[in-house]
Every structure is written in structure tokens, then in C-alpha cells.
Design a protein around this motif. Sequence first.
Motif, PDB file in Angstrom:
ATOM      1  N   LYS A  99       0.830  -1.217   0.000  1.00 43.59           N
ATOM      2  CA  LYS A  99       0.000   0.000   0.000  1.00 43.59           C
ATOM      3  C   LYS A  99       0.861   1.262   0.000  1.00 43.59           C
ATOM      4  O   LYS A  99       0.437   2.313  -0.453  1.00 43.59           O
ATOM      5  CB  LYS A  99      -0.949   0.031   1.208  1.00 43.59           C
ATOM      6  N   TYR A 100       2.073   1.162   0.534  1.00 44.06           N
ATOM      7  CA  TYR A 100       2.993   2.291   0.575  1.00 44.06           C
ATOM      8  C   TYR A 100       4.099   2.172  -0.473  1.00 44.06           C
ATOM      9  O   TYR A 100       5.105   2.860  -0.386  1.00 44.06           O
ATOM     10  CB  TYR A 100       3.600   2.406   1.975  1.00 44.06           C
ATOM     11  N   SER A 101       3.903   1.275  -1.429  1.00 44.94           N
ATOM     12  CA  SER A 101       4.861   1.038  -2.521  1.00 44.94           C
ATOM     13  C   SER A 101       6.240   0.651  -2.000  1.00 44.94           C
ATOM     14  O   SER A 101       7.265   1.066  -2.542  1.00 44.94           O
ATOM     15  CB  SER A 101       4.965   2.266  -3.425  1.00 44.94           C
ATOM     16  N   ILE A 102       6.263  -0.141  -0.939  1.00 46.43           N
ATOM     17  CA  ILE A 102       7.514  -0.644  -0.378  1.00 46.43           C
ATOM     18  C   ILE A 102       7.686  -2.084  -0.838  1.00 46.43           C
ATOM     19  O   ILE A 102       6.834  -2.928  -0.583  1.00 46.43           O
ATOM     20  CB  ILE A 102       7.507  -0.575   1.159  1.00 46.43           C
ATOM     21  N   ALA A 103       8.765  -2.356  -1.527  1.00 49.98           N
ATOM     22  CA  ALA A 103       9.035  -3.708  -2.008  1.00 49.98           C
ATOM     23  C   ALA A 103       9.954  -4.417  -1.010  1.00 49.98           C
ATOM     24  O   ALA A 103      11.031  -3.926  -0.696  1.00 49.98           O
ATOM     25  CB  ALA A 103       9.694  -3.658  -3.379  1.00 49.98           C
ATOM     26  N   VAL A 104       9.500  -5.545  -0.504  1.00 47.20           N
ATOM     27  CA  VAL A 104      10.276  -6.342   0.443  1.00 47.20           C
ATOM     28  C   VAL A 104      10.358  -7.755  -0.105  1.00 47.20           C
ATOM     29  O   VAL A 104       9.354  -8.322  -0.531  1.00 47.20           O
ATOM     30  CB  VAL A 104       9.616  -6.350   1.839  1.00 47.20           C
ATOM     31  N   ASP A 105      11.553  -8.312  -0.110  1.00 49.17           N
ATOM     32  CA  ASP A 105      11.760  -9.672  -0.598  1.00 49.17           C
ATOM     33  C   ASP A 105      10.972 -10.658   0.265  1.00 49.17           C
ATOM     34  O   ASP A 105      10.909 -10.524   1.487  1.00 49.17           O
ATOM     35  CB  ASP A 105      13.252 -10.010  -0.543  1.00 49.17           C
ATOM     36  N   GLU A 106      10.370 -11.639  -0.383  1.00 47.45           N
ATOM     37  CA  GLU A 106       9.579 -12.651   0.322  1.00 47.45           C
ATOM     38  C   GLU A 106      10.407 -13.398   1.365  1.00 47.45           C
ATOM     39  O   GLU A 106       9.882 -13.825   2.381  1.00 47.45           O
ATOM     40  CB  GLU A 106       8.987 -13.649  -0.674  1.00 47.45           C
ATOM     41  N   ARG A 107      11.695 -13.553   1.135  1.00 46.92           N
ATOM     42  CA  ARG A 107      12.549 -14.250   2.102  1.00 46.92           C
ATOM     43  C   ARG A 107      12.646 -13.474   3.408  1.00 46.92           C
ATOM     44  O   ARG A 107      12.675 -14.057   4.487  1.00 46.92           O
ATOM     45  CB  ARG A 107      13.939 -14.479   1.526  1.00 46.92           C
TER      46      ARG A 107
END
Length: 83
Positions: free
Chosen positions: A45-53
Motif C-alpha cells: 500500500k505504501y509502494s515498499i518492495a520487500v523480498d519474500e525471504r
Amino acid sequence: MKHLSRELANTNEIKCNHIYAVLETFGVEAARAVLINEISTVFSKYSIAVDERHLGLLADYMTYLGGIRPCNRTGIKHVASPL
């Protein structure tokens, strides 16, 4: 004739964001999956990309004792290291 519940809802697509209810009903692995999904949704929602790991590590930390532990100062004060 189709089964009535299949007409009302696709049970393969039902989702729940109540993590404790999922934990009590389906177990810790299902609660872990809900945690990952909910954290990912908030970040997106805040356009923050975090790796699934990384999300997996966070969810593992929160569920490795078999329940849900908060990942805040209250939840981590009893552990010397989150790793």
C-alpha cells in the motif's frame, strides 16, 4: 446438481486476516502464511518492495514458538537476539 456450498462460495479462495483464528483453526504454518500475506499487503500500500525471504524470516520469528509473538519491543525484550 452442484453441491450447494460450491454455488455460494469458492472454498479454495476464502481468505481470512484474523491471524489468531487461523492459528487456532489451521495451525502455525497457516498463521505464518497469513502473516506474510498481511505484512506484504501493508507494505505494498505504501509502494515498499520487500523480498519474500525477509518476510518469511519475520514470520518465522513471530511463530517459531508455536504461537504468535509480536515483533515489537514487548515481543523481543525476552529474547537476547531475534536470530
